[in-house]
Design a protein around this motif. Structure first.
Motif, PDB file in Angstrom:
ATOM      1  N   ASN A 189       0.814  -1.214   0.000  1.00  0.00           N
ATOM      2  CA  ASN A 189       0.000   0.000   0.000  1.00  0.00           C
ATOM      3  C   ASN A 189       0.846   1.262   0.000  1.00  0.00           C
ATOM      4  O   ASN A 189       0.469   2.270  -0.605  1.00  0.00           O
ATOM      5  CB  ASN A 189      -0.949   0.014   1.198  1.00  0.00           C
ATOM      6  N   GLU A 190       1.989   1.216   0.692  1.00  0.00           N
ATOM      7  CA  GLU A 190       2.858   2.390   0.687  1.00  0.00           C
ATOM      8  C   GLU A 190       3.424   2.634  -0.714  1.00  0.00           C
ATOM      9  O   GLU A 190       3.670   3.776  -1.102  1.00  0.00           O
ATOM     10  CB  GLU A 190       3.988   2.234   1.705  1.00  0.00           C
ATOM     11  N   GLY A 191       3.617   1.567  -1.461  1.00  0.00           N
ATOM     12  CA  GLY A 191       4.052   1.740  -2.840  1.00  0.00           C
ATOM     13  C   GLY A 191       2.922   2.117  -3.774  1.00  0.00           C
ATOM     14  O   GLY A 191       3.103   2.893  -4.711  1.00  0.00           O
ATOM     15  N   TYR A 192       1.726   1.595  -3.500  1.00  0.00           N
ATOM     16  CA  TYR A 192       0.578   1.800  -4.386  1.00  0.00           C
ATOM     17  C   TYR A 192       0.034   3.225  -4.289  1.00  0.00           C
ATOM     18  O   TYR A 192      -0.332   3.828  -5.300  1.00  0.00           O
ATOM     19  CB  TYR A 192      -0.516   0.796  -4.008  1.00  0.00           C
ATOM     20  N   ALA A 193      -0.024   3.770  -3.086  1.00  0.00           N
ATOM     21  CA  ALA A 193      -0.490   5.143  -2.868  1.00  0.00           C
ATOM     22  C   ALA A 193       0.339   5.713  -1.727  1.00  0.00           C
ATOM     23  O   ALA A 193      -0.027   5.583  -0.556  1.00  0.00           O
ATOM     24  CB  ALA A 193      -1.981   5.176  -2.537  1.00  0.00           C
ATOM     25  N   ALA A 194       1.469   6.317  -2.073  1.00  0.00           N
ATOM     26  CA  ALA A 194       2.433   6.762  -1.070  1.00  0.00           C
ATOM     27  C   ALA A 194       1.787   7.731  -0.086  1.00  0.00           C
ATOM     28  O   ALA A 194       1.055   8.647  -0.472  1.00  0.00           O
ATOM     29  CB  ALA A 194       3.625   7.422  -1.749  1.00  0.00           C
ATOM     30  N   ILE A 235      -3.843  -7.865  -8.907  1.00  0.00           N
ATOM     31  CA  ILE A 235      -4.862  -7.108  -9.642  1.00  0.00           C
ATOM     32  C   ILE A 235      -4.667  -5.610  -9.450  1.00  0.00           C
ATOM     33  O   ILE A 235      -4.761  -4.821 -10.401  1.00  0.00           O
ATOM     34  CB  ILE A 235      -6.277  -7.542  -9.214  1.00  0.00           C
ATOM     35  N   GLN A 236      -4.389  -5.191  -8.225  1.00  0.00           N
ATOM     36  CA  GLN A 236      -4.172  -3.758  -8.002  1.00  0.00           C
ATOM     37  C   GLN A 236      -2.918  -3.270  -8.733  1.00  0.00           C
ATOM     38  O   GLN A 236      -2.919  -2.188  -9.311  1.00  0.00           O
ATOM     39  CB  GLN A 236      -4.064  -3.470  -6.508  1.00  0.00           C
ATOM     40  N   ALA A 237      -1.868  -4.085  -8.715  1.00  0.00           N
ATOM     41  CA  ALA A 237      -0.629  -3.687  -9.403  1.00  0.00           C
ATOM     42  C   ALA A 237      -0.830  -3.591 -10.907  1.00  0.00           C
ATOM     43  O   ALA A 237      -0.094  -2.867 -11.591  1.00  0.00           O
ATOM     44  CB  ALA A 237       0.488  -4.682  -9.082  1.00  0.00           C
ATOM     45  N   SER A 238      -1.821  -4.285 -11.429  1.00  0.00           N
ATOM     46  CA  SER A 238      -2.069  -4.241 -12.875  1.00  0.00           C
ATOM     47  C   SER A 238      -2.436  -2.838 -13.349  1.00  0.00           C
ATOM     48  O   SER A 238      -2.293  -2.508 -14.519  1.00  0.00           O
ATOM     49  CB  SER A 238      -3.193  -5.216 -13.249  1.00  0.00           C
ATOM     50  N   ARG A 239      -2.893  -1.986 -12.425  1.00  0.00           N
ATOM     51  CA  ARG A 239      -3.321  -0.638 -12.808  1.00  0.00           C
ATOM     52  C   ARG A 239      -2.195   0.395 -12.762  1.00  0.00           C
ATOM     53  O   ARG A 239      -2.424   1.579 -13.056  1.00  0.00           O
ATOM     54  CB  ARG A 239      -4.433  -0.167 -11.864  1.00  0.00           C
ATOM     55  N   THR A 240      -0.998  -0.004 -12.384  1.00  0.00           N
ATOM     56  CA  THR A 240       0.059   0.942 -12.071  1.00  0.00           C
ATOM     57  C   THR A 240       0.296   1.963 -13.178  1.00  0.00           C
ATOM     58  O   THR A 240       0.378   3.170 -12.932  1.00  0.00           O
ATOM     59  CB  THR A 240       1.372   0.192 -11.766  1.00  0.00           C
ATOM     60  N   ARG A 241       0.411   1.501 -14.433  1.00  0.00           N
ATOM     61  CA  ARG A 241       0.733   2.419 -15.528  1.00  0.00           C
ATOM     62  C   ARG A 241      -0.370   3.448 -15.758  1.00  0.00           C
ATOM     63  O   ARG A 241      -0.099   4.538 -16.262  1.00  0.00           O
ATOM     64  CB  ARG A 241       0.970   1.642 -16.825  1.00  0.00           C
ATOM     65  N   ASP A 257      -7.296   4.852 -18.135  1.00  0.00           N
ATOM     66  CA  ASP A 257      -7.318   4.181 -19.438  1.00  0.00           C
ATOM     67  C   ASP A 257      -7.106   2.689 -19.190  1.00  0.00           C
ATOM     68  O   ASP A 257      -5.991   2.239 -18.923  1.00  0.00           O
ATOM     69  CB  ASP A 257      -6.212   4.756 -20.326  1.00  0.00           C
ATOM     70  N   ARG A 258      -8.167   1.916 -19.280  1.00  0.00           N
ATOM     71  CA  ARG A 258      -8.079   0.498 -18.939  1.00  0.00           C
ATOM     72  C   ARG A 258      -7.280  -0.300 -19.954  1.00  0.00           C
ATOM     73  O   ARG A 258      -6.884  -1.426 -19.679  1.00  0.00           O
ATOM     74  CB  ARG A 258      -9.488  -0.080 -18.753  1.00  0.00           C
ATOM     75  N   GLY A 259      -7.019   0.297 -21.100  1.00  0.00           N
ATOM     76  CA  GLY A 259      -6.133  -0.347 -22.055  1.00  0.00           C
ATOM     77  C   GLY A 259      -4.692  -0.407 -21.573  1.00  0.00           C
ATOM     78  O   GLY A 259      -3.897  -1.187 -22.098  1.00  0.00           O
ATOM     79  N   ARG A 260      -4.373   0.392 -20.570  1.00  0.00           N
ATOM     80  CA  ARG A 260      -3.017   0.397 -20.002  1.00  0.00           C
ATOM     81  C   ARG A 260      -2.891  -0.553 -18.813  1.00  0.00           C
ATOM     82  O   ARG A 260      -1.805  -0.700 -18.252  1.00  0.00           O
ATOM     83  CB  ARG A 260      -2.625   1.817 -19.572  1.00  0.00           C
ATOM     84  N   ILE A 292     -13.400  -8.016  -4.839  1.00  0.00           N
ATOM     85  CA  ILE A 292     -13.805  -6.654  -5.206  1.00  0.00           C
ATOM     86  C   ILE A 292     -12.904  -6.119  -6.324  1.00  0.00           C
ATOM     87  O   ILE A 292     -13.382  -5.541  -7.309  1.00  0.00           O
ATOM     88  CB  ILE A 292     -13.746  -5.734  -3.968  1.00  0.00           C
ATOM     89  N   ALA A 293     -11.600  -6.327  -6.174  1.00  0.00           N
ATOM     90  CA  ALA A 293     -10.664  -5.892  -7.221  1.00  0.00           C
ATOM     91  C   ALA A 293     -10.962  -6.595  -8.539  1.00  0.00           C
ATOM     92  O   ALA A 293     -10.852  -5.999  -9.619  1.00  0.00           O
ATOM     93  CB  ALA A 293      -9.226  -6.157  -6.773  1.00  0.00           C
ATOM     94  N   ALA A 294     -11.353  -7.873  -8.468  1.00  0.00           N
ATOM     95  CA  ALA A 294     -11.672  -8.629  -9.682  1.00  0.00           C
ATOM     96  C   ALA A 294     -12.893  -8.050 -10.387  1.00  0.00           C
ATOM     97  O   ALA A 294     -12.964  -8.047 -11.624  1.00  0.00           O
ATOM     98  CB  ALA A 294     -11.903 -10.098  -9.339  1.00  0.00           C
ATOM     99  N   CYS A 295     -13.864  -7.548  -9.616  1.00  0.00           N
ATOM    100  CA  CYS A 295     -15.038  -6.910 -10.232  1.00  0.00           C
ATOM    101  C   CYS A 295     -14.617  -5.718 -11.085  1.00  0.00           C
ATOM    102  O   CYS A 295     -15.133  -5.520 -12.196  1.00  0.00           O
ATOM    103  CB  CYS A 295     -16.021  -6.453  -9.153  1.00  0.00           C
ATOM    104  N   HIS A 296     -13.694  -4.922 -10.579  1.00  0.00           N
ATOM    105  CA  HIS A 296     -13.193  -3.784 -11.358  1.00  0.00           C
ATOM    106  C   HIS A 296     -12.443  -4.265 -12.596  1.00  0.00           C
ATOM    107  O   HIS A 296     -12.603  -3.723 -13.690  1.00  0.00           O
ATOM    108  CB  HIS A 296     -12.272  -2.928 -10.494  1.00  0.00           C
ATOM    109  N   ALA A 297     -11.618  -5.298 -12.411  1.00  0.00           N
ATOM    110  CA  ALA A 297     -10.792  -5.782 -13.523  1.00  0.00           C
ATOM    111  C   ALA A 297     -11.633  -6.397 -14.636  1.00  0.00           C
ATOM    112  O   ALA A 297     -11.244  -6.374 -15.808  1.00  0.00           O
ATOM    113  CB  ALA A 297      -9.770  -6.798 -13.012  1.00  0.00           C
TER     114      ALA A 297
END
Length: 411
Positions: A189-194, A235-241, A257-260, A292-297
């Motif tokens: 989480n510290e890396g995902y949203a500092a 799944i959360q890391a998949s959104r990084t870009r 942009d979900r294509g990223r 929950i993350a899978a629902c978004h993905a």
């Protein structure tokens, strides 16, 4: 050398800790072996199996250390004669089963609840991630001496408390595993949203947490929550870009942009979630969050998101692991599924919650819901309050811009 150390540090320290029953001493011995490598490898060349070389040197140093220091005489009686009489080949290449067992023991020891959360995080990154004190300090925006003190105190606390170098069994296992998972997810989480500083995302911390999560999933394949955490992070890391714009500013989930999004990480996350469900136990907090993350993905566009399903999952999560933060997230989902007025009612109920008094996401969520209801002046006040509370510079800038956009034009 840096690459070798990052790859082998956890296994070497774990193997030595199994012998000397003290992870502080084990790390010192591993560092001694590293110094020996720095002295010898430039002339002799890197050995074919550098990890085994470091392990062998560390074990020889363990024998020397025990002989030198009389306070370790009881440990010499336990292991000294055994180390001297066993064939040298046994020291060179430990079998895979021993290595895996040792690393799992090291994880459970470094994350022991007797330590503070900050100490557990620092010790885990040092022992299992091979990060230097300087790197840990930089990642968490604290001074290097502060991190060094945390690590020293953590080792001393483990030693004084007589924490055994073992994987717990029986009733205590669930609590200890929960502590391990908490540490790994805190790092992620510290890396995902500092929480502070000038960067919104710190990919290096996310990657380290992912690596630890994958190791845990291999070492504890029968624990559904381990697979749940791995799935959630993948799944959360998949959104990084997609989570930052051209200037490093945060991009909200609904505007990404979900294509990223990284489809490979999403597939890995889904596979881990299926492994968790296949074990057949009632879903725990990490499995539910991964769902929950899978629902978004699964939603090809933001508009296709199944918010009703997400709200239902948050309701289950609130019953399994109740917390004000879960309730705040549920308010967002309910607001998207059933209207902003319903979500705002849940968020307003949290205003007097002591643990959320300084939590910037509470006014941020309320600001968004108020804006959707057309209550722009109130929304602007909430976004300004959220900007005051956050310690992250890009997030503060985004919140202030959102507040400014709600100002009514002068008549």
């Amino acid at each position: 050398m840096d690459a070798v150390w990052r790859l082998e540090a956890a296994r070497i320290i774990a193997g030595l800790a199994r012998l000397v029953h003290d992870i502080g001493l084990a790390e010192e011995l591993a560092q001694d072996a590293l110094v020996a490598a720095l002295e010898q490898w430039p002339e002799s060349g890197v050995p074919d199996n550098p990890g085994a070389w470091l392990m062998a040197v560390g074990k020889r140093r363990a024998i020397d250390r025990i002989r030198r220091e009389r306070r370790f005489e009881h440990k010499l009686a336990e292991m000294g004669r055994d180390l001297e009489t066993r064939p040298a080949a046994e020291f060179d290449v430990p079998d895979d089963e021993h290595i895996e067992d040792d690393v799992l023991r090291l994880i459970f020891t470094a994350c022991h609840p007797v330590l503070s959360v900050q100490a557990r995080v620092a010790l885990t990154l040092r022992m299992l991630g091979g990060l230097t004190t300087e790197e840990i300090a930089h990642a968490f925006l604290v001074s290097e001496p502060t991190v060094a003190q945390r690590i020293v105190r953590a080792k001393r606390t483990l030693s004084e408390a007589g924490v055994p170098f073992e994987v717990p069994e029986g009733p205590g296992r669930a609590a200890r595993l929960s502590s391990v998972l908490e540490v790994v997810y805190l790092i992620f989480n510290e890396g995902y949203a500092a929480s502070g500083g000038g960067d919104w995302v710190r990919a290096d911390l996310c990657q380290e947490a992912l690596r630890l999560g994958r190791i845990l999933a291999e070492l504890a394949p029968g624990e559904p929550e381990v697979h749940g955490l791995a799935a959630l992070m993948e799944i959360q890391a998949s959104r990084t870009r997609a989570r930052t714009g051209p200037s490093g500013e945060p991009v909200p989930l609904m505007e990404q942009d979900r294509g990223r999004w990284d489809r490979l990480l999403i597939r890995r996350g889904f596979a881990a979630l299926l492994r968790a469900k296949a074990i057949g136990e009632p879903p725990g907090p990490y499995v539910l969050q991964a769902a929950i993350a899978a629902c978004h993905a699964q939603a090809p566009t933001a508009e296709d998101t199944d918010w009703a399903q997400i709200a239902s999952l948050y309701a289950v999560l609130a019953s399994v692991a109740p917390s004000p933060v879960v309730e705040l997230n549920r308010a967002v989902a309910v607001g998207m599924a059933h209207g902003p007025d319903k979500g705002l009612a849940l968020a307003d109920a949290l205003v007097d919650e002591p643990s959320l008094r300084g939590y910037h996401l509470l006014p941020s969520v309320r600001g968004d819901l108020l804006a959707r209801l057309g209550r722009l002046d109130e929304a602007r006040t909430q976004f300004e309050r959220a900007a005051e509370l956050t310690r992250n510079a890009p997030e503060r800038k985004t919140l202030l811009e959102r507040a400014a956009s709600l100002r009514r034009p002068a008549q």
